[in-house]
Enzyme design. Structure first.
Site, PDB file in Angstrom:
ATOM      1  CB  SER A  42      -0.910  -0.094   1.099  1.00  0.00           C
ATOM      2  OG  SER A  42      -0.079  -0.215   2.092  1.00  0.00           O
ATOM      3  CG  ASP A 334      -4.701   4.869   7.176  1.00  0.00           C
ATOM      4  OD1 ASP A 334      -3.768   4.985   6.450  1.00  0.00           O
ATOM      5  OD2 ASP A 334      -5.266   4.352   5.989  1.00  0.00           O
ATOM      6  CG  HIS A 337      -1.554   4.030   4.518  1.00  0.00           C
ATOM      7  ND1 HIS A 337      -2.449   3.228   5.088  1.00  0.00           N
ATOM      8  CD2 HIS A 337      -0.572   2.474   3.795  1.00  0.00           C
ATOM      9  CE1 HIS A 337      -2.326   1.658   4.862  1.00  0.00           C
ATOM     10  NE2 HIS A 337      -1.531   2.107   3.452  1.00  0.00           N
TER      11      HIS A 337
END
Ligand SMILES: *[C@@H]1O[C@H](CO)[C@@H](O)[C@H](O)[C@H]1NC(C)=O
Ligand SMILES: *[C@@H]1O[C@H](CO)[C@@H](O)[C@H](O)[C@H]1NC(C)=O
Ligand SMILES: *[C@@H]1O[C@H](CO)[C@@H](O)[C@H](O)[C@H]1NC(C)=O
Ligand SMILES: *[C@@H]1O[C@H](CO)[C@@H](O)[C@H](O)[C@H]1NC(C)=O
Ligand SMILES: *[C@@H]1O[C@H](CO)[C@@H](O)[C@H](O)[C@H]1NC(C)=O
Length: 369
Positions: A42, A334, A337
């Site tokens: 990610s 978040d 991240h």
């Protein structure tokens, strides 16, 4: 009119003398054109997971993801651009789209992004929910076949040899064992897990090398134990980082820094960079104001302690979440991240920074190498 035309011809002549071009099939590009191929998780997924059958936990395609730069959710797990977006910009490339947006897309002259949020180097990391590294490699092989058909053997090889391969992997392999009720923590020793991850990664590097890849850039693992997600999962003194995962991260980073020089001596023409994300993150988490942030530990978006419950966007079982006023005040967007602002700082240093944060090459040098 005459003089305008004169200037125009002069300009054309000038440009064709100064910028040598190289033709790949029917497409001619500046000779210094270097493609960017991206693999991993990610930290570098720009939206591949939008196109797979997974749970919303591994997708960034809901508001407020994307709010700062794109103004709509793109699948990136941040409020804006990620490291590969900035690197593409610095290398004079367009944004490299997710491979699965157009799997038959006929160019790939600028590169392709195969990364998948939640993916690991181990096939079993979130099996069935993500595109693991081996599957990403298979997509790359499919793309290479298409590239050879489009450009011709020699031209395709030239492009692949000159290209930079950016890889971010391992984060998910080490996160997963710490999730409640994980079935993965079956390794007797932490070394065993790290050796498997590094072993699988090495196999993939060698496969890419066989196809032509020479220039590899790795994102070293960040201090995962200090991410809001891990602080929230931690029992007891929640203001501390989770030490167990920090141990794994350090073992991984050490093993990676040992295996790459070995590959360099084994594989002719192999060049690499490692970005020290551990240091880059730690500095900002510990000293946010020094880098223009007001908050280093609490995420902008999420719920619970440190907003470390991954509910941003109301995607998981927890629908309620909090969102900060201005993501740029936070290091983390978040639970797991960083914000675009943090990514931009990292990308600038990865591009042109000194050996204390990126080496042996920085990316600017690796693109030219
Ligand atoms: C996607 O996953 C869900 C739940 O796992 C399943 O019910 C559904 O059939 C899958 N869809 C496709 C297209 O594979
Ligand atoms: C990668 O790891 C998995 C374990 O999840 C293993 O089964 C697989 O064979 C490994 N693949 C490679 C290419 O090493
Ligand atoms: C973990 O397992 C316990 C007991 O089996 C169960 O009550 C709990 O809901 C599970 N948690 C998650 C996140 O699945
Ligand atoms: C909790 O952890 C923090 C950071 O490591 C430390 O400064 C603090 O003393 C700890 N508090 C307790 C009660 O152990
Ligand atoms: C957010 O903060 C940054 C500085 O940290 C500032 O440049 C920007 O204008 C702010 N954005 C909004 C919407 O207030």
């Amino acid at each position: 009119m005459m003089s305008l035309r004169f200037h125009f011809y002069f300009l054309v002549l000038f440009v064709s003398i100064v910028i040598p071009t190289q033709c790949l099939g029917e497409i001619c590009l500046p000779k210094e054109h270097v493609a960017l191929f991206i693999f991993g998780d990610s930290l570098v997924d720009v939206g591949n997971n939008n196109y797979i059958n997974t749970t919303t936990d591994y997708q960034g395609n809901v508001w407020p993801f994307g709010e700062s730069f794109f103004k709509y959710p793109t699948g990136r797990a941040s409020d804006g651009r990620l490291i590969p977006d900035f690197i593409a910009e610095y290398a004079n490339l367009p944004l490299i789209p997710p491979y699965l947006l157009h799997p038959g897309y006929n160019r790939y002259i600028d590169g392709a992004n195969f990364a998948s949020g939640g993916a690991g180097a181990l096939d079993e990391t979130r099996r069935g929910l993500v595109i693991n590294l081996n599957t990403q490699l298979n997509y790359f092989k499919n793309m290479e076949t298409m590239l050879r058909q489009k450009l011709g053997e020699k031209e395709a090889k030239t492009l692949l040899v000159k290209a930079v391969y950016l890889i971010s992997i391992g984060n998910s392999d080490y996160f997963v064992p710490y999730y409640p009720n994980s079935t993965v923590l079956q390794y007797s020793a932490q070394e065993e897990l790290v050796n498997m991850v590094i072993g699988n990664l090495t196999t993939v590097i060698k496969e890419i090398y066989k196809i032509g890849g020479r220039k590899f850039a790795f994102l070293g693992l960040p201090p995962l134990g200090c991410f809001p997600l891990m602080r929230a999962l931690k029992q007891g003194n929640t203001s501390a980082c989770m030490e167990d995962i920090t141990t794994l991260v350090k073992l991984h980073n050490k093993a990676l820094s040992e295996v790459l020089p070995k590959l360099q001596s084994e594989l002719k023409g192999f060049k690499y960079s490692i970005a020290d994300l551990y240091t880059l993150f730690s500095e900002r988490i510990d000293n946010p104001s020094k880098y223009g942030f007001t908050e280093g530990k609490i995420a902008c978006c999420g719920s619970g302690p440190f907003r470390g419950i991954p509910s941003c966007g109301g995607r998981s079982s927890v629908q309620e979440y909090e969102l900060c006023e201005n993501a740029s005040d936070h290091v983390f967007f978040d639970s797991a991240h960083p914000t675009e602002k943090a990514y931009q700082q990292f990308a600038e240093l990865i591009w042109s920074g000194t050996p204390d944060v990126i080496g042996p090459y920085n990316l600017k040098a690796l693109f030219k190498a």
